[in-house]
Each structure stands twice: as C-alpha cells, then as structure tokens.
Scaffold this motif. Structure first.
Motif, short mmCIF file in Angstrom:
data_model
loop_
_atom_site.label_atom_id
_atom_site.label_comp_id
_atom_site.label_asym_id
_atom_site.label_seq_id
_atom_site.Cartn_x
_atom_site.Cartn_y
_atom_site.Cartn_z
N UNK A 57 0.86 -1.19 0.00
CA UNK A 57 0.00 0.00 0.00
C UNK A 57 0.89 1.24 0.00
N UNK A 58 1.25 1.67 -1.20
CA UNK A 58 2.26 2.71 -1.37
C UNK A 58 1.61 4.07 -1.58
N UNK A 59 0.97 4.61 -0.53
CA UNK A 59 0.35 5.93 -0.60
C UNK A 59 0.81 6.76 0.60
N UNK A 60 0.82 8.08 0.50
CA UNK A 60 1.25 8.93 1.62
C UNK A 60 0.45 8.69 2.89
N UNK A 61 -0.85 8.49 2.79
CA UNK A 61 -1.65 8.27 3.98
C UNK A 61 -1.26 6.96 4.67
N UNK A 62 -0.96 5.92 3.87
CA UNK A 62 -0.51 4.65 4.44
C UNK A 62 0.82 4.83 5.15
N UNK A 63 1.72 5.63 4.54
CA UNK A 63 3.03 5.85 5.16
C UNK A 63 2.89 6.54 6.51
N UNK A 64 2.00 7.52 6.58
CA UNK A 64 1.79 8.22 7.85
C UNK A 64 1.27 7.26 8.91
N UNK A 65 0.34 6.38 8.51
CA UNK A 65 -0.20 5.40 9.45
C UNK A 65 0.88 4.44 9.93
N UNK A 66 1.71 3.97 9.00
CA UNK A 66 2.78 3.02 9.36
C UNK A 66 3.77 3.67 10.32
N UNK A 67 4.17 4.91 10.02
CA UNK A 67 5.12 5.61 10.89
C UNK A 67 4.53 5.83 12.27
N UNK A 68 3.24 6.22 12.31
CA UNK A 68 2.59 6.45 13.60
C UNK A 68 2.54 5.16 14.42
N UNK A 69 2.14 4.04 13.79
CA UNK A 69 2.08 2.77 14.51
C UNK A 69 3.47 2.31 14.95
N UNK A 70 4.45 2.52 14.08
CA UNK A 70 5.83 2.14 14.43
C UNK A 70 6.32 2.91 15.65
N UNK A 71 6.05 4.21 15.68
CA UNK A 71 6.50 5.04 16.80
C UNK A 71 5.72 4.76 18.07
#
Length: 662
Positions: free
Chosen positions: A302-316
């Motif tokens: 899922x290569x979209x900016x919104x997905x990236x923000x979600x992944x970074x938030x969950x990772x942090x």
C-alpha cells in the motif's frame, strides 16, 4: 495551559528564527530590496497564503484581499487547519534600477515541500517536483533548488508563486526559501549531508566486517544480527540523503525502501541483544515481530502517503515495546548483564534521543534535520569498545588459564615424579631385603654342605650367621615400613578425593592418643631412617583417650610430623603436644627448622604446592599433605593455623571440637 506540542512548536520555531543568523544568512521579509546576490537572502516573513487553487494566482498582478500574511514555516497556524489539497504562497522582492545580470547563475532553495509543488517567477513556470495527474507521484524528501532564469529577472518588483498540493493534512512549505548563487546553495546542501553520507558508508562497511567475522569464526549469533543492524542502518542513512536520487528512479519506491529498512532495525537489534546475553526469546518479542511483519507487508503493498503516515505512527507508538524488551534483557540478570553491556548502555543512551527526534520529524511534529546517523555513530563506537573490551578480557582470561594450566601441569608432573620416586625407593628396599634373605640362605646351605670346616670356623660362621640375620632384619623392616608408607600415600589421595566430593563417612572409636602419636613417630622415623632423641611428645593427661576418627587424626599427625622431620636438621628439636581445652581437642606440632616466607604461607595449603626454594623441591613428597590436613580439619569442624617466618621454624595448631560418645 500550553500543550507540550505547542511548546515544541514554539521552541523549534524560535530556533529556526535564529538559524539564519547562526549561519550568517540575512533573514528578510517579502518585498525586500536585493542589491546583491553575494550572500544568500532568506525570505521568511510577510508571505501571502491562500487555500484553494487558481492558475491565475501565478500572475504578477493578483487581487490580494483574500490572502493572509504568514511567516514560513508557519508553525502553530497550518497545524490547526486542514491543508489537504492545493494551497498557494506568494512573495515579492525588488531589484535596483541599475540591476545587471549576475555572472554566476542564481537559484532559489525551497527545501523540502510536502508533497508536490510548482514554482513560478513572474507568471512563468520555472520547475516542479511530483505530479497530481494522471497519477499521483509525491516527493517530500527532495530539497528543491530551482534555477532562476536571468532573462526573467527584472529591475523593480519580481513576483514568486509556489503552488503546493498536499496529499495529507501536513504542512506544505517546511522551510523559509533562500535566494542566492546556485553553486553556494548546492554546496551548502552537500556539506550538510556529507557527514551523514560518510556515516552511512561507515555503517555498511562495519556491518560487512562483522558479517564476514561471523562467517569466518563460525558464530552466526550476535555478530550476524549486529551486522544486519549496521548494514540496514547504513542503507537507511544513505536513503535519507541525496543518494536517494542515485539509488532509486522513483521516490515512491525509495520511501518504501526507507520504511522497510526502518521496520527491520528493532528486530535485528533485539535479536542481537538476545544472542549477546545468551537469553531465550520471549512471547512478547514474537508478538512484536509479528506486528512489525504486518507493517512490513502494509508498507510494501500500500504505497500511498496516507498509508506511510499510518505506518510511521504505529511504528513510533509501539517503539516503547522495543525499548521495554531491551531494558528487560538488561535487568533480568541484574548486575551481571549490566556489567557486561555497560558500553552498550552508554550507546543506547546516546541513540534514543536521536530516534525520538527522527520519529517526531517523520510525524511532522517538529522539523529538524536527521540526527539518527550521528547517534548511531556514537552507538557503533560504544559497541566497538564493548566488543574490544570483551576481546581483551577474553584474551586475559585465556592467558590466565594458560598460566594456571602450565602451573597445574608443573605441579602434577612434580607430584607424579615424587610419587614415582617413592615407589622406586620402596621397590629398591624390597629388592635389597630379598637379596639379603637369599644371600643368608645361600650361606647357611654352604655351611651345612662343608664337612671339612674346623670347629672354630663353624663357630665364626655361626657368629656371622647371627650377625647377618640381625643385619638382614633392618632392610626387611624398612621395606615393610616403606610398603606401608606407599599405602598411606594412596589411601590419603583417595581420602582427599572423598573429602572434596563430600562422600567420606568417618568412623568414631575410642583410643589412646599417646600410643597413636608414638606409633606415628616410629613409623616416620623408620621410613626416613631418622632416629631422633630431640623429639618430645607431651599428651595431657598422659593416659588421655578420646572418641575420634582414628584414621583422620593419624592422617593429620603423619603429615605434620613428617614435614617437621623432612624440613629440619636431624639435631633440631621437634615438639608434639595434645590436650583438651574449652571443649576442643588441640594438637600443636612445632619445629625450629628453615621456616616459611610470607608468600609460601599464603599458598602452602593449596594442592600440589610444596614451596619455592630449591632446597625444598629436592625433598620428596606428593604435595597434598597440608592440603589434606586443612581439608580434614575443616571436615571435622575445626581450624588450622600456622605461625612461621624464614629461619625461625614453624608452628601448626589444630583445634577440633570434641564429640561426645553416644
């Protein structure tokens, strides 16, 4: 009450206000007069901002009634409103009437913009990054440096317009634009990232070093996981620099790779710590790895900016889980683990703030350059110190073990030589006794067969026979005593092993102490062929009988008295005392021999240690006598003490509690 986020914004906003001054740049408002491009000019304040989209807003003349003035980057303002979609920034600057075309090309640096931008000068499109149609392609990591065509620059007012498309609700213009010579702007960008690029390559080469080491040394544990951690960290750092454009044709895939590498880092490090501390994996770690694997798959497909923000938030948000696992590894075995990883702890203390800064930057809470590479460089140095320290300690332990093995081999060899010498001496005496007996029998046989001998000769031979028999008795007796002595040596070696293994069971009996001491002295004198008149035995009272393991007391007596005989001149006085006092049996063996040095007294009770002077090493013995004395005394709940000095003799005192007869 002011929130923490607001405080961060104010602090970092204030830092960015001071940043141009610190770097020698002039911070100016829009509408300023630029008389020279020798020094870069930062246009920070009085920018016009408007949400929405209209291509007419790129023109030089625009109705400004609906535009608002802002400073960029505008922390505390754009964070409160939804910037998703298009928004515009406009700014003007003035050139003097006598303006002449600069010799060097001029450019504007816009920094990183979230997510797509188009830059216009005096209504003309100069350059752009990313596209909205027909396919959304974003790039929010590229540092925008756009050349300003000299033919578009004119004396008087010049209008710049920036059209931005934000794919998510995040700030668009992240830095204050800077106008200056293009060469200087690009050199500045390169110089800011030079250290990061060097660190990235250092991390990769260091990881390769550990990886090769793990393969060569056959250890695929901690070195293997640390190698992966180091290599992935190096790749992560390089991707965050301008190497992104070198390594990848598409920003989308470059950012996907960046996130995938970032997700793998905690797993590699935690597994490295598990291997290094030799600990088993926990269910919490397994659950955390499953969670990160899910983020890995989401990021990959899922290569979209919104997905990236979600992944970074969950990772942090789950990063504290990784920190908790590491802390758990440190404290599980307490001081033992902390002492083993003290340098790693220092490295972690240095890297955690940089991880936090990078995470907050990724979430757009703060805007700061990447610092993780700096923290990891310190961390890597600490790891190297820790591993080097382990290597040094391991080498020291190896050398110490080698010394102990050499010493042990030396004393064991001496033990075997002395034991062999005792057996050889005993066998020689046995052979001598047998030869004397055989000679005596031959002489008797010859006498009986000789009929021509005179009566006088018969009498002489009879006397010789009696004398020979009396002489032959001594070697036989000595052989018997030596056989008994060799038996004592074997029995005492077995006794020492049983005492050390705690398998010995004592047999208590009642016996006369005086008779036991006299028997022990007689046995030693026959064995050593020393018949001393200077040995005194004092048992109080003289007819004292005790309830005690006779075998153990004889063992203590034999070793102490034999040492006194062996290490003293035959004319030296030896005193043996035995008495009861305060519910304890006390044995004192004292001589006036060569004595012991302080160093010898510290080690004389150790197994196979017999002394350091050449004279002592010439004296036969197994080297376990005093070890057995101490072990026996402790087994009986007693104590042994030694007082001695060189040339002043030695005094051994044994004190053992009495045991009442049942």
């Amino acid at each position: 009450m002011i929130s923490n986020t607001r405080i961060y914004q104010l602090v970092f906003g204030f830092a960015f206000v001071l940043l141009p001054t610190l770097f020698g740049l002039a911070a100016e408002p829009c509408g300023t007069l630029i008389t020279s491009f020798e020094n870069p000019i930062v246009l920070k304040t009085d920018w016009l901002f408007r949400k929405g989209d209209n291509l007419d807003w790129r023109d030089e003349t625009v109705e400004e009634s609906f535009w608002v003035k802002r400073s960029v980057p505008d922390y505390g303002i754009s964070k409160t409103e939804n910037l998703t979609g298009y928004h515009w920034y406009r700014c003007s600057f003035f050139l003097p009437e006598n303006y002449t075309t600069p010799v060097e090309p001029i450019a504007i640096q816009l920094g990183r913009i979230r997510d797509i931008d188009e830059f216009y000068l005096n209504g003309t499109l100069i350059d752009k990054t990313g596209t909205v149609l027909p396919k959304l392609e974003v790039d929010f990591q590229k540092i925008r440096i756009y050349s300003l065509p000299t033919h578009l620059l004119k004396p008087g007012q010049n209008i710049m317009a920036i059209r931005i498309y934000a794919a998510t609700n995040l700030n668009g213009l992240k830095e204050a634009p800077t106008i200056g010579k293009e060469r200087l702007l690009r050199e500045e960008v390169f110089s800011k990232e030079a250290f990061a690029m060097v660190c990235g390559y250092v991390f990769i080469f260091m990881g390769i070093y550990f990886l090769v080491g793990s393969i060569v040394r056959g250890r695929a544990g901690e070195n293997f996981f640390f190698a992966l951690f180091s290599i992935f960290m190096g790749i992560y750092v390089l991707i965050r620099t301008q190497h992104r454009d070198i390594l990848f044709d598409s920003f989308t895939w470059s950012y996907v790779a960046e996130l995938l590498v970032l997700i793998c880092l905690p797993v590699f490090f935690i597994n490295f710590m598990h291997q290094y501390l030799k600990m088993k994996r926990s269910l919490v770690l397994l659950g955390y790895e499953v969670f990160l694997f899910a983020l890995f798959v989401i990021t990959l497909f899922f290569r979209t900016p919104k997905t990236w923000i979600l992944v970074i938030a969950l990772f942090n948000y789950t990063l504290p889980v990784a920190m908790g696992l590491v802390i758990y590894l440190f404290v599980k075995n307490g001081k033992a683990n902390i002492a083993k990883v003290k340098f790693i702890l220092i490295g972690i203390a240095c890297i955690l703030p940089t991880v936090l800064i990078d995470s907050l930057s990724a979430l757009e809470i703060i805007s700061m350059p990447g610092t993780l590479y700096l923290g990891f460089l310190i961390f890597l140095v600490m790891i190297s110190i820790q591993l080097s320290n382990d290597i040094v300690l391991g080498l020291e332990n190896f050398i110490e073990q080698e010394k102990e093995l050499i010493q042990m081999e030396r004393v064991k060899t001496g033990f075997l030589i002395n034991l062999s010498s005792e057996f050889k001496s005993g066998m020689e005496k046995i052979k001598k006794a047998i030869d004397n007996i055989a000679t005596s029998q031959t002489k008797v046989y010859t006498k009986e067969q000789s009929k021509s001998n005179t009566k006088q000769a018969a009498k002489k031979k009879s006397k010789a026979k009696t004398s020979s028999a009396k002489h032959d008795l001594d070697p036989i007796k000595q052989a018997e005593d030596h056989i008994s002595y060799m038996g004592y040596m074997v029995e005492e070696a077995i006794l020492l092993r049983k005492l050390e293994d705690k398998t010995y069971i004592p047999f208590y009996e009642t016996f006369s102490v005086s008779e036991l001491i006299k028997h022990c002295v007689s046995n030693i004198e026959n064995h050593l062929e020393q018949y001393r008149k200077s040995t005194t035995i004092d048992v109080k009272p003289n007819d004292l009988e005790i309830y005690f393991p006779k075998e153990l007391l004889f063992c203590i007596l034999r070793n102490l008295i034999e040492n006194a005989y062996q290490y003293t001149d035959p004319k030296t006085d030896i005193s043996i005392e035995f008495f009861n006092r305060d519910g304890h049996h006390q044995l004192v063996v004292m001589d006036e021999g060569m004595g012991l040095s302080q160093l010898e007294m510290e080690t004389i009770f150790q197994k196979f240690v017999r002394g350091y002077r050449d004279k002592k090493n010439e004296i036969p013995g197994a080297g376990i006598g005093l070890t057995l004395v101490e072990a026996t005394t402790k087994f009986l709940g007693g104590t042994v003490s030694l007082k001695s000095s060189e040339g002043m003799g030695a005094k051994f005192t044994i004190r053992i509690p009495e045991k009442q007869k049942k």
